[in-house]
Design an enzyme around this catalytic site. Sequence first.
Site, PDB file in Angstrom:
ATOM      1  N   ASN A   1     -51.214 -80.125 -12.301  1.00 54.66           N
ATOM      2  CA  ASN A   1     -51.632 -80.007 -10.905  1.00 54.66           C
ATOM      3  C   ASN A   1     -51.162 -81.241 -10.111  1.00 54.66           C
ATOM      4  OD1 ASN A   1     -53.424 -82.115 -11.433  1.00 54.66           O
ATOM      5  ND2 ASN A   1     -55.194 -80.769 -11.703  1.00 54.66           N
TER       6      ASN A   1
ATOM      7  N   ASP B   1     -40.648 -60.543  -2.248  1.00 61.60           N
ATOM      8  CA  ASP B   1     -39.968 -59.389  -2.841  1.00 61.60           C
ATOM      9  C   ASP B   1     -40.741 -58.885  -4.057  1.00 61.60           C
ATOM     10  OD1 ASP B   1     -37.519 -57.637  -3.239  1.00 61.60           O
ATOM     11  OD2 ASP B   1     -37.538 -58.732  -5.130  1.00 61.60           O
TER      12      ASP B   1
END
Lengths: 340, 340, 340
Positions: free
Chosen positions: B24, B213
């Site tokens: 992270n 997409d």
Amino acid sequence: MSLPKISSSSAIQISRIMRPDDANIAGNVHGGTILKMIEEAGAIISTRHCNSQDGERCVAALARVERTDFLSPMCIGEVGHVSAEITYTSKHSVEVQVNVMAENILTGSKRVTNRATLWYVPLSLTNVDKVTEVPPIQYEKKELEEEGKKRYEDQKLERMETKQRNGEFIVPSVNQEEYTVGYSQSSLIHLVGPSDCTLHGFVHGGVTMKLMDEVAGIVAARHCKTNIVTASVDAIDFHRKIKKGCIITISGRMTFTSNKSMEIEVFVDADTLVGDTQERYRAVSAYFTYVSLSKEGKPLPVPQLVIESEEEKKRFEEGKGRYLQTKAKRQAHMQSLTQQ
Amino acid sequence: MSLPKISSSSAIQISRIMRPDDANIAGNVHGGTILKMIEEAGAIISTRHCNSQDGERCVAALARVERTDFLSPMCIGEVGHVSAEITYTSKHSVEVQVNVMAENILTGSKRVTNRATLWYVPLSLTNVDKVTEVPPIQYEKKELEEEGKKRYEDQKLERMETKQRNGEFIVPSVNQEEYTVGYSQSSLIHLVGPSDCTLHGFVHGGVTMKLMDEVAGIVAARHCKTNIVTASVDAIDFHRKIKKGCIITISGRMTFTSNKSMEIEVFVDADTLVGDTQERYRAVSAYFTYVSLSKEGKPLPVPQLVIESEEEKKRFEEGKGRYLQTKAKRQAHMQSLTQQ
Amino acid sequence: MSLPKISSSSAIQISRIMRPDDANIAGNVHGGTILKMIEEAGAIISTRHCNSQDGERCVAALARVERTDFLSPMCIGEVGHVSAEITYTSKHSVEVQVNVMAENILTGSKRVTNRATLWYVPLSLTNVDKVTEVPPIQYEKKELEEEGKKRYEDQKLERMETKQRNGEFIVPSVNQEEYTVGYSQSSLIHLVGPSDCTLHGFVHGGVTMKLMDEVAGIVAARHCKTNIVTASVDAIDFHRKIKKGCIITISGRMTFTSNKSMEIEVFVDADTLVGDTQERYRAVSAYFTYVSLSKEGKPLPVPQLVIESEEEKKRFEEGKGRYLQTKAKRQAHMQSLTQQ
């Protein structure tokens, strides 16, 4: 062998072999894979151009992509060639035209699969809110500049118009009150690709667990708005296998908070989309425990979960039960260690 | 050269450097990254063991992971060492115990970060519904076998019990009628990582488009249940930048179907989770057009979208407008080509 | 905009932006990332060429990489340009020469970072044990063909010789004293996935080299505890192919240290876990040379390797021999340049 010369306005070409992970199970390369290659070429050529004169260093940021047609699908094993060229510059923007060609290196056949036009704006490296100036390019013919200017005006107008198109949020989590279950509840979808799978064509357990931890982490971060880390994972049973080509939905919701920890329940549901038998089933579920850390890595207090329904209250109590049980086990274990 | 033989019960060790994308923004490696490494080690050692005798070839499938504690977070640049050992076998299952150690190769310091226990079941390579037999291991002491047997019985019992824990589906899209907007509507969440970003720390446009997409493809596949491919993407405007560490939600819904194509509207919303100012905003939106293909790659008819509200009807009509406009432009373009 | 023309013998260029995951924590791109790009370019151009005439379809498999020097490290955010050209063909093999250039698109500066020579052998798509014929290329001058032929004969001889270099297995040991061979010795295991493989289902040479560089880097970092970068790679011969589904173990150990460099020997062993015949074999081996850098990027002295056995002493002396030979060659090359 002489090195290729690079001038600030010269074309760039990005080529690579299409791999199984770039494609769907029928072997057709995802449009998104191609869009990503197109944008990489555009970003390189426009960043290079915008830094070609002395002055403030900048990075070209994508502002707009014109309508793009995918004339023919690309396949695994083919080589995709993406070539980009700067075709117009205004004071603060760059137009890049890109051609994509698929080459079958086994048969030697080539075909154009895409053409795209992208607009970039240079942003200062030291002050991202500042748009820097674009050096002008040389046009071979005066008409080329005029046509470019027309395209520039057209897209500017369209950008103004579409700025309005926003619609409602499809996922309505924002309307929830902070610290409720609904506020942090999250789910993600993953299309199972070849690299996720064993030789059998089933998803590796490790891939599933990685996605489960990802969702749990998003839920925890939404709740705490701090740096969060995984503290433990409950026993996980893998009841049903997940097949290649499935879509999996991984959903997480907070069930319980103690002073310094959060418990998140995570579900994995599989959809066998394409194929003879279509079904949706629960494949895995588990509880993840997260803690919130300060910048120095010390545990922070966790905001208490706001309970809004009987269902949530029931789950909270069950979570508290698991929490107390684990705590008791840990203390018993510690005592047995000290008594040895 | 004779290589030393690896005995089926010998330990295995997987090591690798922790990279920026494994962690992270605070630099702590995701628990999911470690779980994935643990499972890879477990899958290798148990598959190797289950194939160590003559007989049907098989792949070990993960059946259960016992409760796992993350004792200390790992950091970017450290080397994670995952070592796995088979500790018990029943007729049809293998118990693997795994130790994870973090090594700081700059200071030489090492610490244990995890311990895990995994259960695998061998499935035949030729018939995945058949569970093959597990060769027995040798125990150093009789007590080890007895303790293993107890763990085996315990987990068996627990698996039975937890098989019931299922709860409702968090995302209720399955309850929708087929071919409606709600039925195929999908969204995915992506946590922006370092490799998604430019030097500025903003998401590459190409990364965003690839995710858009992906969602559009899932919506199209859910609607058609066939092999689908991107046919075109409408102009996309990037109104606002997306910063490193944000969570982005990409949502797609079908707006229009013609005989042979589907239009899907895709939204990208960014959440600035951690930081001084928290906000959620619409960063990008676009229309994707997909077509459905047969196994031979021929376009298939698309099931008509079932409209259920005034809102949906309005969007359908707007989609139809875009479809007809594009069609008219293409015909005009074709005519201009033939007249040249 | 005109499309780039592609002829079977024309050069290919692969370019891409270097991302955080391509580099170590100091921001230097791993040698393995560059080796992988080099091999991708080589595989494309040689597969394309070998299929340029009618006849059996084939895929070019990497057989050997000549000694490669890394002249200068690449950084995150720079664009790597890899251009490849076929420079010689024999009946059954193709020589590819590759240049790698780093471009800083912010400052416009460019520099050569690598040159490499690779040898490929075309294998039939339908029968992977069959080597197909290579169409001849046209040489601009007769001398070019003769020089190529000499390089071909030289490498053929060397391949014969190095086929013997195999050595025993590296078995990891933990509680070693600092600066000994055992202290920094490392190995990693990788399960070969679909995206690691060619159309044949064999591992791309570039994937193997990337993993080899990763292990060598871990060994070097453990020894020095500083920022280390790849300085060169000895010639690498690919003796045996590695199949999809295999498990590969990549092991590295330090063999020699000079004042400012370390030599690391790396082995790749493949396990065919599942399948009719299970075996374990040595697939590749090579020597990597690393240097240690200060925070300012200046070379640092390297702690001397502590030798503990006759075996290690022998390997140290052999390493010293290679080191002195390379040094002598480089000096001779420098002199020939200044005398021109």
